[in-house]
Design an enzyme around this catalytic site. Structure first.
Site, mmCIF file in Angstrom:
data_model
loop_
_atom_site.group_PDB
_atom_site.id
_atom_site.type_symbol
_atom_site.label_atom_id
_atom_site.label_comp_id
_atom_site.label_asym_id
_atom_site.label_seq_id
_atom_site.Cartn_x
_atom_site.Cartn_y
_atom_site.Cartn_z
ATOM 1 N N SER A 279 4.759 2.555 -3.428
ATOM 2 C CA SER A 279 4.553 1.154 -3.058
ATOM 3 C C SER A 279 5.118 0.795 -1.690
ATOM 4 O O SER A 279 4.694 -0.187 -1.082
ATOM 5 C CB SER A 279 5.189 0.240 -4.111
ATOM 6 O OG SER A 279 6.567 0.533 -4.250
ATOM 7 N N ASP A 464 12.954 -7.799 -3.163
ATOM 8 C CA ASP A 464 14.072 -7.019 -3.685
ATOM 9 C C ASP A 464 14.594 -6.122 -2.569
ATOM 10 O O ASP A 464 14.220 -6.283 -1.405
ATOM 11 C CB ASP A 464 13.631 -6.198 -4.904
ATOM 12 C CG ASP A 464 12.396 -5.349 -4.621
ATOM 13 O OD1 ASP A 464 12.270 -4.847 -3.490
ATOM 14 O OD2 ASP A 464 11.547 -5.193 -5.530
ATOM 15 N N HIS A 467 11.256 -3.281 -1.449
ATOM 16 C CA HIS A 467 9.924 -3.628 -0.933
ATOM 17 C C HIS A 467 9.999 -4.655 0.194
ATOM 18 O O HIS A 467 10.708 -5.653 0.094
ATOM 19 C CB HIS A 467 9.049 -4.159 -2.066
ATOM 20 C CG HIS A 467 8.894 -3.191 -3.186
ATOM 21 N ND1 HIS A 467 9.711 -3.202 -4.298
ATOM 22 C CD2 HIS A 467 8.028 -2.152 -3.352
ATOM 23 C CE1 HIS A 467 9.337 -2.226 -5.112
ATOM 24 N NE2 HIS A 467 8.321 -1.574 -4.557
#
Length: 500
Positions: A279, A464, A467
């Site tokens: 991600s 967070d 990311h």
């Protein structure tokens, strides 16, 4: 007498056989000019091409050959002073053709310490004597027309056929129009052509008209780059070549006999850059969790490269392979492609429960059997998975580039967190084990984070500590772009623009 007749027959047969075996020599089309005819080495570096690199696609290669002898930075004067014209002229034979286009560099200074390439304006016989400040040679500088006419006369003297072009237009616009050079170099080129009864192609006007029909927005970043108003992209060079071919058809020049009726033109193949990761690299609809791969195309010349983002959120090196994502991506790899491999954030997860995405630590060949529903999976080390992907990328003829994972927004002891002893280390060792290129993206980013400070970096991570949002993703992508721009071995320097 019989012996004499027999000998005559033998000699005639040998002579006839020799003539019959001698192949027809094809005429050659030579192009001479500046960087708008051939940019750099003619390999499209930086996405820039000259029309001389594409004119051959419009000609019947079984009947005529093409040689592009143009050189960037030259004027009608310096092309001859450097001996480049002599090289072509010495090769000319009867029936060859010479396509001539100069002018872009003739407007420079006649004498200076930088290039000293200018010519006297016009087509007259006036001259200027100089001691060349670069070469130190005493030189008599002539008019633009004089130099063009010399090429024409030399060509005719060899029994070859000259064709003169006006210089291509620049991608400058004023009130929706592209300025012509029909009062300067275009006019003077035409006057020399008329004076010597030579075919003239008004490339400047024809191409400018074509550009105006498309409109400035459609021309810029397609046929020309925004960063360069003089040199064409591959599409722009192909456009110029097609205009020359079409205009030649309207003339009585014999070169038109070699022009293909339905030419199958093609642009240079784009390079593919595949992004393989988790991600922190992947595209996302969540504005608070955007991978750097989503911002990376911004720094790429998309006229030269395709950025294909195959990264998937939540995946580790293990699950990317286990779920078949690797095989799907690998099926698309072709020779000459680039494959960026970056994993580690999820490899530290559970091995035998929950998301089943953890890989064994390290670089070894140890395994662990894990039951997942009705399937028993053999789990390997992080290094094993990475090395497998590197090897299989190479087997497809593509170039693997291993990236260390991106650092989190964590600051133990006021230093940006990096996994020097685990995934950063193992990524590097994987690359070294398989002789692949390694980029320590983690350290490059961490250094910049330290310079910016915790408060600024915090803005990069709206969701967070792992990311990034779009600002953080762009920041990371730009750092990678700078690394690629400086890296000679990878071969993407001409396709990457970190300052865009």
């Amino acid at each position: 007498m019989k012996a004499f007749k027999f000998l005559t027959i033998i000699l005639f047969t040998i002579s006839f056989s020799s003539c019959a075996q001698q192949p027809d020599i094809k005429p050659t089309v030579y192009t001479v000019g500046d960087s708008t005819v051939k940019n750099g080495r003619g390999d499209g570096y930086g996405g820039l091409w000259g029309w001389g690199d594409f004119i051959g696609q419009f000609l019947d290669s079984s009947k005529v050959s093409v040689e592009n002898h143009a050189l960037g930075g030259t004027s009608s004067r310096t092309f001859q002073n450097l001996g480049l014209w002599d090289t072509v002229c010495n090769k000319l034979k009867q029936g060859d053709y010479v396509l001539i286009q100069f002018g872009h560099n003739d407007n420079g200074p006649v004498n200076d310490t930088i290039r000293a390439r200018g010519t006297i304006k016009g087509v007259g016989e006036e001259t200027e004597e100089i001691d060349n400040m670069i070469t130190g040679v005493h030189e008599i500088v002539h008019s633009y027309g004089w130099y063009i006419e010399k090429v024409v006369k030399d060509t005719k003297g060899k029994g070859a056929i000259p064709v003169i072009m006006s210089p291509i237009p620049r991608n400058d616009w004023k009130d929706g129009k592209v300025p012509r050079n029909n009062n300067s170099y275009g006019l003077w080129a035409k006057q020399i052509a008329e004076r010597n009864d030579v075919t003239f192609i008004d490339l400047n006007n024809e191409m400018a008209t074509k550009m105006e029909g498309l409109g400035e927005e459609n021309v810029t970043e397609t046929y020309f780059y925004k960063r360069d108003h003089t040199h064409t992209s591959a599409k722009g060079a192909l456009m110029a070549a097609s205009i020359i071919a079409n205009e030649l058809k309207k003339t009585d020049n014999s070169l038109k006999d070699y022009i293909l009726e339905n030419p199958k033109t093609q642009l240079p193949k784009k390079k593919n850059i595949f992004l393989i990761g988790d991600s922190t690299m992947a595209n996302s609809s969540n504005p608070n969790a955007i991978g750097w791969g989503m911002a990376f195309p911004k720094f790429c010349d998309t006229m030269q490269v395709n950025v294909i983002n195959k990264a998937r959120g939540g995946r580790s090196s293990r699950t990317f392979i286990f779920e078949g994502l690797w095989d799907e991506a690998k099926a698309e790899f072709q020779k000459g492609d680039y494959v960026f491999l970056q994993f580690g954030h999820n490899d530290a997860g559970n091995i035998d429960k929950a998301k089943y995405r953890g890989s064994l630590k390290g670089m070894g060949d140890e395994t662990q059997e894990v039951k997942r529903d009705s399937v028993t999976e053999t789990v390997h080390t992080y290094g094993w998975y990475m090395k497998k992907m590197i090897r299989e990328t190479k087997e497809k003829g593509a170039m693997p580039i291993v990236l260390s994972l991106t650092p989190r927004n964590e600051w133990p002891n006021e230093k940006v967190e990096q996994r020097f002893d685990t995934y950063v280390k193992w990524a590097k060792e994987s690359a070294e084990a398989e002789n692949a290129i390694y980029i320590d993206l983690s350290d490059a980013i961490a250094q910049k984070y330290q310079e910016l400070g915790k408060e600024k970096v915090k803005e990069f991570f709206p969701k967070d500590h792992t990311h990034t949002g779009i600002e953080g993703a762009t920041f990371t992508a730009k750092i990678l772009a700078k690394i690629l721009k400086a890296h000679k071995e990878i071969g993407l320097r001409g396709c990457i623009y970190p300052n865009k």
